[in-house]
Design a protein around this motif. Sequence first.
Motif, short mmCIF file in Angstrom:
data_model
loop_
_atom_site.label_atom_id
_atom_site.label_comp_id
_atom_site.label_asym_id
_atom_site.label_seq_id
_atom_site.Cartn_x
_atom_site.Cartn_y
_atom_site.Cartn_z
N VAL A 100 0.85 -1.20 0.00
CA VAL A 100 0.00 0.00 0.00
C VAL A 100 0.88 1.24 0.00
CG1 VAL A 100 -1.71 1.34 1.31
CG2 VAL A 100 -1.97 -1.13 1.09
N ALA A 101 1.91 1.24 0.82
CA ALA A 101 2.83 2.38 0.84
C ALA A 101 3.47 2.56 -0.54
CB ALA A 101 3.91 2.18 1.90
N ALA A 102 3.84 1.46 -1.18
CA ALA A 102 4.48 1.54 -2.50
C ALA A 102 3.53 2.11 -3.55
CB ALA A 102 4.98 0.16 -2.92
N ILE A 103 2.25 1.84 -3.41
CA ILE A 103 1.26 2.38 -4.35
C ILE A 103 1.19 3.90 -4.21
CG2 ILE A 103 -1.24 2.54 -4.80
CD1 ILE A 103 -1.35 -0.48 -4.08
N LEU A 104 1.35 4.38 -2.99
CA LEU A 104 1.22 5.81 -2.73
C LEU A 104 2.48 6.61 -3.07
CD1 LEU A 104 -0.66 5.62 0.67
CD2 LEU A 104 -1.63 5.95 -1.61
N LEU A 105 3.60 5.94 -3.25
CA LEU A 105 4.86 6.64 -3.48
C LEU A 105 5.10 7.09 -4.92
CD1 LEU A 105 7.24 4.56 -1.20
CD2 LEU A 105 6.35 6.85 -0.79
N PRO A 106 4.76 6.29 -5.92
CA PRO A 106 5.15 6.65 -7.29
C PRO A 106 4.37 7.84 -7.85
CG PRO A 106 3.80 4.69 -7.34
CD PRO A 106 4.03 5.03 -5.89
N PRO A 107 4.83 8.32 -8.99
CA PRO A 107 4.15 9.45 -9.63
C PRO A 107 2.66 9.21 -9.92
CG PRO A 107 6.28 9.09 -10.63
CD PRO A 107 6.05 7.94 -9.68
N ALA A 108 2.24 7.96 -10.00
CA ALA A 108 0.83 7.69 -10.26
C ALA A 108 -0.07 8.27 -9.18
CB ALA A 108 0.59 6.19 -10.39
N ALA A 109 0.45 8.47 -7.98
CA ALA A 109 -0.32 9.03 -6.88
C ALA A 109 0.08 10.47 -6.60
CB ALA A 109 -0.13 8.18 -5.62
N SER A 110 0.59 11.16 -7.61
CA SER A 110 1.16 12.49 -7.41
C SER A 110 0.16 13.57 -7.00
CB SER A 110 1.90 12.93 -8.67
OG SER A 110 1.00 13.03 -9.76
N TYR A 111 -1.13 13.30 -7.10
CA TYR A 111 -2.13 14.30 -6.71
C TYR A 111 -2.80 13.92 -5.39
CZ TYR A 111 -5.25 18.22 -7.67
OH TYR A 111 -5.91 19.42 -7.63
N LEU A 112 -2.19 13.02 -4.66
CA LEU A 112 -2.72 12.55 -3.38
C LEU A 112 -1.86 13.12 -2.26
CD1 LEU A 112 -4.78 10.55 -2.05
CD2 LEU A 112 -2.92 8.89 -2.08
N THR A 113 -2.46 13.92 -1.41
CA THR A 113 -1.73 14.47 -0.27
C THR A 113 -2.73 14.91 0.81
OG1 THR A 113 0.06 15.97 0.40
CG2 THR A 113 -1.62 16.89 -1.06
N GLY A 114 -2.24 14.97 2.04
CA GLY A 114 -3.07 15.47 3.14
C GLY A 114 -4.16 14.52 3.58
N VAL A 115 -4.02 13.24 3.28
CA VAL A 115 -5.03 12.26 3.65
C VAL A 115 -4.42 11.16 4.51
CG1 VAL A 115 -6.41 12.66 1.57
CG2 VAL A 115 -4.67 10.87 1.57
N THR A 116 -5.28 10.44 5.18
CA THR A 116 -4.86 9.23 5.88
C THR A 116 -5.55 8.06 5.20
OG1 THR A 116 -6.61 9.52 7.51
CG2 THR A 116 -4.43 10.34 8.11
N VAL A 117 -4.79 7.02 4.93
CA VAL A 117 -5.28 5.86 4.19
C VAL A 117 -5.28 4.66 5.12
CG1 VAL A 117 -4.86 4.35 2.22
CG2 VAL A 117 -4.37 6.81 2.03
N PRO A 118 -6.46 4.09 5.38
CA PRO A 118 -6.50 2.90 6.22
C PRO A 118 -5.91 1.69 5.49
CG PRO A 118 -8.69 3.89 6.01
CD PRO A 118 -7.78 4.56 5.03
N VAL A 119 -5.11 0.92 6.19
CA VAL A 119 -4.58 -0.35 5.69
C VAL A 119 -5.11 -1.35 6.71
CG1 VAL A 119 -2.54 -1.64 4.98
CG2 VAL A 119 -2.54 0.87 4.85
N ASP A 120 -6.37 -1.75 6.51
CA ASP A 120 -7.11 -2.35 7.61
C ASP A 120 -7.94 -3.58 7.30
OD1 ASP A 120 -9.09 -1.20 6.06
OD2 ASP A 120 -9.98 -0.06 7.67
N GLY A 121 -7.92 -4.06 6.06
CA GLY A 121 -8.76 -5.20 5.72
C GLY A 121 -10.23 -4.90 5.92
N GLY A 122 -10.58 -3.63 6.00
CA GLY A 122 -11.97 -3.23 6.25
C GLY A 122 -12.32 -3.13 7.72
N GLY A 123 -11.34 -3.31 8.60
CA GLY A 123 -11.60 -3.38 10.04
C GLY A 123 -12.03 -2.08 10.71
N LEU A 124 -11.59 -0.94 10.21
CA LEU A 124 -12.02 0.32 10.79
C LEU A 124 -13.44 0.61 10.34
CD1 LEU A 124 -8.76 2.42 10.38
CD2 LEU A 124 -9.71 1.46 12.49
N ARG A 125 -14.29 0.99 11.25
CA ARG A 125 -15.72 1.11 10.96
C ARG A 125 -16.14 2.48 10.42
NH1 ARG A 125 -15.20 -3.70 10.58
NH2 ARG A 125 -15.75 -5.12 12.23
N GLY A 126 -15.32 3.49 10.61
CA GLY A 126 -15.68 4.82 10.16
C GLY A 126 -15.44 5.00 8.66
N PHE A 127 -15.80 6.16 8.16
CA PHE A 127 -15.59 6.48 6.74
C PHE A 127 -14.20 6.99 6.52
CE2 PHE A 127 -20.19 6.98 7.26
CZ PHE A 127 -20.61 6.06 6.33
#
Length: 120
Positions: free
Chosen positions: A93-120
């Motif tokens: 997941v970290a590797a997906i967020l690092l390359p230029p393909a994710a260059s417009y993604l910033t200021g967010v938190t990304v759950p790596v949770d298998g769906g376990g966190l219940r909030g949005f």
Amino acid sequence: MTALVLSDSAHEPVPGLTLSNGLRPGPAAFAKSLANEVGPRGIRAVGLLPYRIATDRALEIDARTGDVEAARARDSADIPLRRYGTLEEFGKVAAILLPPAASYLTGVTVPVDGGGLRGF
């Protein structure tokens, strides 16, 4: 890119961790604030929220219950994928967020949770 590994309690309180629950949202807010400050220089800031990842720390916490297998089964039952994540999965997941393909993604938190966190 700045990647911040946070705690799932930044998003959802963990029973029995009152002090930690109160402190953990701060780093998530820091990721957002950092993105605002360093974004103009082309630096991205993304927070990663691991839930149940099979780490030495998770094993230590499960061992405190006196029955590692029962603890893991109980916790896995609360995860839609019904298992703990692996370090490799977290890294991917970290590797997906690092390359230029994710260059417009910033200021967010990304759950790596298998769906376990219940909030949005």
